[in-house]
Design an enzyme around this catalytic site. Structure first.
Site, PDB file in Angstrom:
ATOM      1  N   GLN A 100      31.298-128.933  20.976  1.00 18.84           N
ATOM      2  CA  GLN A 100      30.778-128.286  22.179  1.00 18.84           C
ATOM      3  C   GLN A 100      31.874-127.699  23.054  1.00 18.84           C
ATOM      4  O   GLN A 100      31.811-126.559  23.478  1.00 18.84           O
ATOM      5  CB  GLN A 100      29.978-129.301  23.010  1.00 18.84           C
ATOM      6  CG  GLN A 100      28.731-129.794  22.322  1.00 18.84           C
ATOM      7  CD  GLN A 100      27.941-130.768  23.183  1.00 18.84           C
ATOM      8  OE1 GLN A 100      28.368-131.147  24.279  1.00 18.84           O
ATOM      9  NE2 GLN A 100      26.788-131.175  22.699  1.00 18.84           N
ATOM     10  N   GLY A 137      35.298-126.934  22.826  1.00 18.26           N
ATOM     11  CA  GLY A 137      36.081-125.788  22.386  1.00 18.26           C
ATOM     12  C   GLY A 137      37.379-126.226  21.750  1.00 18.26           C
ATOM     13  O   GLY A 137      37.455-127.302  21.159  1.00 18.26           O
ATOM     14  N   GLU A 172      39.686-130.009  30.392  1.00 10.20           N
ATOM     15  CA  GLU A 172      39.066-131.271  29.960  1.00 10.20           C
ATOM     16  C   GLU A 172      39.989-132.430  30.289  1.00 10.20           C
ATOM     17  O   GLU A 172      41.168-132.230  30.629  1.00 10.20           O
ATOM     18  CB  GLU A 172      38.772-131.226  28.458  1.00 10.20           C
ATOM     19  CG  GLU A 172      37.567-130.342  28.128  1.00 10.20           C
ATOM     20  CD  GLU A 172      37.156-130.367  26.669  1.00 10.20           C
ATOM     21  OE1 GLU A 172      37.918-130.897  25.850  1.00 10.20           O
ATOM     22  OE2 GLU A 172      36.076-129.854  26.363  1.00 10.20           O
ATOM     23  N   HIS A 206      33.192-141.658  22.135  1.00 10.87           N
ATOM     24  CA  HIS A 206      32.951-140.708  23.227  1.00 10.87           C
ATOM     25  C   HIS A 206      32.228-141.454  24.333  1.00 10.87           C
ATOM     26  O   HIS A 206      31.247-142.161  24.073  1.00 10.87           O
ATOM     27  CB  HIS A 206      32.113-139.527  22.747  1.00 10.87           C
ATOM     28  CG  HIS A 206      32.193-138.365  23.692  1.00 10.87           C
ATOM     29  ND1 HIS A 206      31.570-138.373  24.904  1.00 10.87           N
ATOM     30  CD2 HIS A 206      32.858-137.190  23.618  1.00 10.87           C
ATOM     31  CE1 HIS A 206      31.832-137.242  25.541  1.00 10.87           C
ATOM     32  NE2 HIS A 206      32.620-136.506  24.767  1.00 10.87           N
ATOM     33  N   ARG A 214      39.828-140.792  27.503  1.00  7.59           N
ATOM     34  CA  ARG A 214      38.533-141.155  26.916  1.00  7.59           C
ATOM     35  C   ARG A 214      38.349-142.645  26.706  1.00  7.59           C
ATOM     36  O   ARG A 214      37.280-143.188  26.972  1.00  7.59           O
ATOM     37  CB  ARG A 214      38.410-140.488  25.551  1.00  7.59           C
ATOM     38  CG  ARG A 214      37.754-139.180  25.646  1.00  7.59           C
ATOM     39  CD  ARG A 214      37.319-138.677  24.333  1.00  7.59           C
ATOM     40  NE  ARG A 214      36.812-137.336  24.621  1.00  7.59           N
ATOM     41  CZ  ARG A 214      36.608-136.421  23.707  1.00  7.59           C
ATOM     42  NH1 ARG A 214      36.861-136.683  22.450  1.00  7.59           N
ATOM     43  NH2 ARG A 214      36.137-135.257  24.047  1.00  7.59           N
ATOM     44  N   HIS A 270      32.851-141.396  17.710  1.00  8.27           N
ATOM     45  CA  HIS A 270      32.902-139.937  17.845  1.00  8.27           C
ATOM     46  C   HIS A 270      33.943-139.280  16.958  1.00  8.27           C
ATOM     47  O   HIS A 270      33.692-138.237  16.370  1.00  8.27           O
ATOM     48  CB  HIS A 270      33.203-139.626  19.312  1.00  8.27           C
ATOM     49  CG  HIS A 270      33.217-138.176  19.651  1.00  8.27           C
ATOM     50  ND1 HIS A 270      32.121-137.358  19.469  1.00  8.27           N
ATOM     51  CD2 HIS A 270      34.191-137.373  20.166  1.00  8.27           C
ATOM     52  CE1 HIS A 270      32.416-136.128  19.862  1.00  8.27           C
ATOM     53  NE2 HIS A 270      33.672-136.114  20.277  1.00  8.27           N
ATOM     54  N   ARG A 291      42.968-139.423  20.614  1.00 10.43           N
ATOM     55  CA  ARG A 291      42.997-137.957  20.524  1.00 10.43           C
ATOM     56  C   ARG A 291      42.805-137.326  21.898  1.00 10.43           C
ATOM     57  O   ARG A 291      41.920-137.721  22.659  1.00 10.43           O
ATOM     58  CB  ARG A 291      41.865-137.498  19.607  1.00 10.43           C
ATOM     59  CG  ARG A 291      41.678-135.997  19.578  1.00 10.43           C
ATOM     60  CD  ARG A 291      40.446-135.640  18.785  1.00 10.43           C
ATOM     61  NE  ARG A 291      39.239-136.038  19.465  1.00 10.43           N
ATOM     62  CZ  ARG A 291      38.201-135.229  19.705  1.00 10.43           C
ATOM     63  NH1 ARG A 291      38.243-133.974  19.318  1.00 10.43           N
ATOM     64  NH2 ARG A 291      37.121-135.665  20.314  1.00 10.43           N
TER      65      ARG A 291
HETATM   66  C1  FAD Z   1      29.137-133.735  18.932  1.00 11.75           C
HETATM   67  C2  FAD Z   1      30.584-133.416  18.673  1.00 11.75           C
HETATM   68  C3  FAD Z   1      31.291-132.608  19.560  1.00 11.75           C
HETATM   69  C4  FAD Z   1      32.632-132.311  19.316  1.00 11.75           C
HETATM   70  N1  FAD Z   1      33.300-131.451  20.172  1.00 11.75           N
HETATM   71  C5  FAD Z   1      34.575-131.070  19.862  1.00 11.75           C
HETATM   72  C6  FAD Z   1      35.245-130.092  20.635  1.00 11.75           C
HETATM   73  O1  FAD Z   1      34.708-129.548  21.587  1.00 11.75           O
HETATM   74  N2  FAD Z   1      36.505-129.746  20.279  1.00 11.75           N
HETATM   75  C7  FAD Z   1      37.151-130.307  19.211  1.00 11.75           C
HETATM   76  O2  FAD Z   1      38.308-129.954  18.932  1.00 11.75           O
HETATM   77  N3  FAD Z   1      36.523-131.232  18.451  1.00 11.75           N
HETATM   78  C8  FAD Z   1      35.259-131.618  18.743  1.00 11.75           C
HETATM   79  N4  FAD Z   1      34.630-132.543  17.960  1.00 11.75           N
HETATM   80  C9  FAD Z   1      35.308-133.030  16.762  1.00 11.75           C
HETATM   81  C10 FAD Z   1      35.316-131.924  15.717  1.00 11.75           C
HETATM   82  O3  FAD Z   1      34.066-131.281  15.710  1.00 11.75           O
HETATM   83  C11 FAD Z   1      35.593-132.482  14.328  1.00 11.75           C
HETATM   84  O4  FAD Z   1      36.728-133.298  14.330  1.00 11.75           O
HETATM   85  C12 FAD Z   1      35.844-131.326  13.355  1.00 11.75           C
HETATM   86  O5  FAD Z   1      34.779-130.413  13.411  1.00 11.75           O
HETATM   87  C13 FAD Z   1      36.008-131.844  11.941  1.00 11.75           C
HETATM   88  O6  FAD Z   1      36.030-130.715  11.100  1.00 11.75           O
HETATM   89  P1  FAD Z   1      36.199-130.917   9.549  1.00 11.75           P
HETATM   90  O7  FAD Z   1      36.088-129.556   8.962  1.00 11.75           O
HETATM   91  O8  FAD Z   1      37.404-131.720   9.306  1.00 11.75           O
HETATM   92  O9  FAD Z   1      34.938-131.820   9.118  1.00 11.75           O
HETATM   93  P2  FAD Z   1      33.372-131.528   9.218  1.00 11.75           P
HETATM   94  O10 FAD Z   1      33.078-130.359  10.069  1.00 11.75           O
HETATM   95  O11 FAD Z   1      32.715-132.815   9.576  1.00 11.75           O
HETATM   96  O12 FAD Z   1      32.981-131.112   7.731  1.00 11.75           O
HETATM   97  C14 FAD Z   1      32.994-132.055   6.684  1.00 11.75           C
HETATM   98  C15 FAD Z   1      32.453-131.394   5.434  1.00 11.75           C
HETATM   99  O13 FAD Z   1      32.664-132.251   4.317  1.00 11.75           O
HETATM  100  C16 FAD Z   1      31.464-132.329   3.553  1.00 11.75           C
HETATM  101  N5  FAD Z   1      31.465-133.597   2.825  1.00 11.75           N
HETATM  102  C17 FAD Z   1      31.861-134.825   3.269  1.00 11.75           C
HETATM  103  N6  FAD Z   1      31.755-135.736   2.281  1.00 11.75           N
HETATM  104  C18 FAD Z   1      31.292-135.066   1.190  1.00 11.75           C
HETATM  105  C19 FAD Z   1      30.978-135.453  -0.136  1.00 11.75           C
HETATM  106  N7  FAD Z   1      31.112-136.714  -0.559  1.00 11.75           N
HETATM  107  N8  FAD Z   1      30.530-134.489  -0.980  1.00 11.75           N
HETATM  108  C20 FAD Z   1      30.357-133.200  -0.585  1.00 11.75           C
HETATM  109  N9  FAD Z   1      30.652-132.784   0.666  1.00 11.75           N
HETATM  110  C21 FAD Z   1      31.107-133.702   1.537  1.00 11.75           C
HETATM  111  C22 FAD Z   1      30.350-132.206   4.600  1.00 11.75           C
HETATM  112  O14 FAD Z   1      29.129-131.824   3.984  1.00 11.75           O
HETATM  113  C23 FAD Z   1      30.964-131.107   5.469  1.00 11.75           C
HETATM  114  O15 FAD Z   1      30.740-129.846   4.879  1.00 11.75           O
HETATM  115  C24 FAD Z   1      33.277-132.863  18.193  1.00 11.75           C
HETATM  116  C25 FAD Z   1      32.578-133.688  17.311  1.00 11.75           C
HETATM  117  C26 FAD Z   1      31.236-133.957  17.542  1.00 11.75           C
HETATM  118  C27 FAD Z   1      30.497-134.830  16.568  1.00 11.75           C
END
Ligand code: FAD
Length: 528
Positions: free
Chosen positions: A52, A54, A119, A238, A284, A343, A378
């Site tokens: 949410q 950024g 933030e 969170h 946090r 979170h 973090r």
């Molecule tokens: C509600 C919320 C708000 C947030 N707000 C912020 C913010 O404002 N700013 C910020 O910097 N961070 C924020 N975060 C944290 C941030 O969103 C995450 O740390 C970041 O998006 C992680 O990205 P990623 O690509 O590493 O993993 P993800 O986006 O979680 O993607 C993981 C991927 O792996 C795949 N996967 C996992 N296991 C398997 C498997 N066994 N087989 C096949 N596929 C699999 C999933 O399907 C998915 O496609 C927030 C998190 C949440 C939950």
């Protein structure tokens, strides 16, 4: 290994995960070919689409990358790797520019410059955002669109990865399942470079803001293959998940407190000014523990946005507004009930400044990796940034060091595979015993529960992956006999003079479990 139905030879890199980390890495690799495998649809998959606030980056002329690095290190409570914090802060503006070039529609000021928000624990306004609180949704949509247009990228959804394929101690691919019931098939994807971008582990906890696909399976798979895991005990809670009885719990972004929203109890009394000089904008972990203690003491906690945001709420925070109203809460006119929720995972697969892991052939980027950026806590909005910075670095490393193969084989038409959900007993034990406040007795109890569930799960690989991750978190928390950042031991409340990162394998975690939860016999990495 059970029967393999199909073998696919990837021409270039194999990326597991289609959140921001996986998609951005694929785009940075192009024209080097990659196959992106994910359980759910790219563009809406993982935590990324839910972000949410950024992305933090010193893009404002009044800010500096040095100040960003300084704030990151201060939040990390003595465990950040300063070199990593500096390189991430330094490279942040260039990665935001990359997103602009890909088409991410960041909010702008009337003069066209990037608008930045503030933030908690940031000394400057440096969070770039989109449509108020829609940064994650818009960025993942943009990246997925670019990835679909890019001929070097193949996107495959509906595959559930269960185990790394190893030859002579080197990662040579992974096994994934597709299909349901008797139609389920096991596919071996072979590749010279495997990149894990599998996200976090929040769904191993009963109360979480993460999507239920964030179950730490990538970390568990890497650990079962023998990879070094760093700082697994550091889980960020969170402070303000919206407490309307939903699983996962929707989030009331930190930016609300940045705008002046206040935390109050059921009598409308603020409690944060007595706890920290920065009150609602304290780090946090401080805010989350304060809320946790209020709730344990029998109070209810609310986020009161009426004065600070009021009628502007629906326009500035449309996602939070929709979540509140769907639960019968009108944040313009009444305070929002909140509670802390699992979170973000600061720990992860230990990876270096090019995303390389301890096993040859494996890279990790995004939340599943632990680069040393976050330390014990973090800094808000540094996680999407970490995914962008290390996605770029891993892509550069792979392009420079990995030769192309002859691609062979056609994947079967993917179907959605229904992986077993994390057991309720596990989620409950993690929340009660490995949560915001921990002690030796509770952690030993959690290790016992994990051991029992591990045995009951037999050889189901998805469960073994989840259990391996949960065990590493609990064992890391057991071994860290101090309180630091997000890790609070009620039996060891002080902080050691010298901070040290945890570096642990699954064998180490099994040993801690066997010694301290005596009913447990170690179950080290098993073949399927
Ligand atoms: C509600 C919320 C708000 C947030 N707000 C912020 C913010 O404002 N700013 C910020 O910097 N961070 C924020 N975060 C944290 C941030 O969103 C995450 O740390 C970041 O998006 C992680 O990205 P990623 O690509 O590493 O993993 P993800 O986006 O979680 O993607 C993981 C991927 O792996 C795949 N996967 C996992 N296991 C398997 C498997 N066994 N087989 C096949 N596929 C699999 C999933 O399907 C998915 O496609 C927030 C998190 C949440 C939950």
């Amino acid at each position: 290994m059970t029967h393999i139905d199909n073998v696919i030879e990837c021409k270039g890199a194999l990326i597991l995960g289609a959140g921001v980390a996986g998609l951005f890495t694929a785009l940075k690799l192009a024209p080097f070919p990659s196959l992106v495998l994910a359980g759910a649809r790219p563009g809406v998959s993982g935590s990324s689409a839910w972000a949410q606030g950024g992305i933090a980056a010193a893009v404002d002329p009044t800010d500096s990358w040095q100040a960003h690095a300084h704030d990151t290190i201060a939040a990390g409570a003595g465990l950040c790797d300063p070199r990593i914090a500096e390189l991430v802060a330094q490279e942040a503006p260039a990665r935001i520019e990359d997103l602009v070039q890909y088409g991410a529609p960041f909010d702008r000021r009337p003069d066209g410059s990037l608008a930045v928000g503030r933030e908690a624990a940031h000394s400057a306004a440096r969070i770039v955002h989109i449509a108020g609180d829609r940064a994650g949704a818009e960025i993942t949509r943009t990246l997925a669109e670019r990835a679909m247009e890019e001929p070097a990228i193949t996107l495959l959804e509906g595959f559930h990865a269960v185990e790394l394929a190893l030859e002579d101690g080197r990662v040579v691919g992974l096994f994934a399942r597709t299909g349901v019931g008797s139609g389920a098939r096991l596919v071996l994807f072979r590749a010279r470079a495997v990149i894990f971008a599998t996200g976090g582990l929040g769904a191993l906890y009963a109360v979480t803001t993460n999507p239920l696909e964030s179950r730490g399976e990538g970390l568990g798979m890497a650990a079962r293959a023998g990879a070094m895991i760093a700082d697994p005990e550091f889980v960020q809670f969170h402070p303000t998940a919206i407490a309307i009885g939903r699983d996962p719990a929707p989030l009331a972004t930190e930016a609300l407190r940045g705008e002046g929203a206040m935390l109050v109890d059921e009598n409308g009394l603020r409690f944060m000014p007595a706890i920290h000089k920065d009150a609602e904008l304290a780090p946090r972990d401080v805010v989350a523990r304060a809320i946790h203690r209020e709730i344990v003491a029998g109070h209810k906690v609310f986020l009161d946005c009426r004065e600070a945001i009021g009628a502007e709420f629906p326009k500035h925070f449309p996602t939070v507004y929709a979540a509140c109203t769907s639960g019968g809460v009108d944040p313009v006119n009444e305070p929002i009930p909140v509670a802390p929720a699992a979170h973000y995972h600061m720990g992860g697969i230990a990876s270096d400044d090019r995303g390389r892991c301890s096993i040859e052939g494996l890279w990790a980027v995004g939340e599943c990796a632990s680069t040393g950026l976050h330390g014990a806590n973090r800094l808000a909005s540094n996680s999407l940034l970490e995914a962008l910075v290390f996605g770029t670095r891993a892509a550069e490393d792979i392009r420079a060091s990995v030769a192309l193969s002859v691609g062979r084989g056609t994947p079967p038409a993917p179907e959605r595979f229904a992986a077993p959900p994390p057991p309720h007993l596990l989620r409950d034990a993690m929340t009660r015993l490995v949560g915001l406040e921990r002690d030796a007795e509770g952690l030993a109890g959690a290790l016992s529960v994990i051991g029992r569930l591990e045995r009951a799960g037999g050889s189901e690989p998805a469960l073994l992956n989840m259990m391996a991750t949960a065990k590493l978190v609990a064992a890391g928390a057991f071994a860290r006999t101090e309180s630091r950042g997000a890790h609070c031991r009620t039996d060891y409340p002080s902080t050691d003079e010298v901070g040290r990162r945890t570096m642990m394998t699954l064998v180490d975690a099994d040993r801690i479990a066997a010694q301290n939860a005596p009913s447990i016999r170690p179950l080290v990495s098993q073949a399927l």
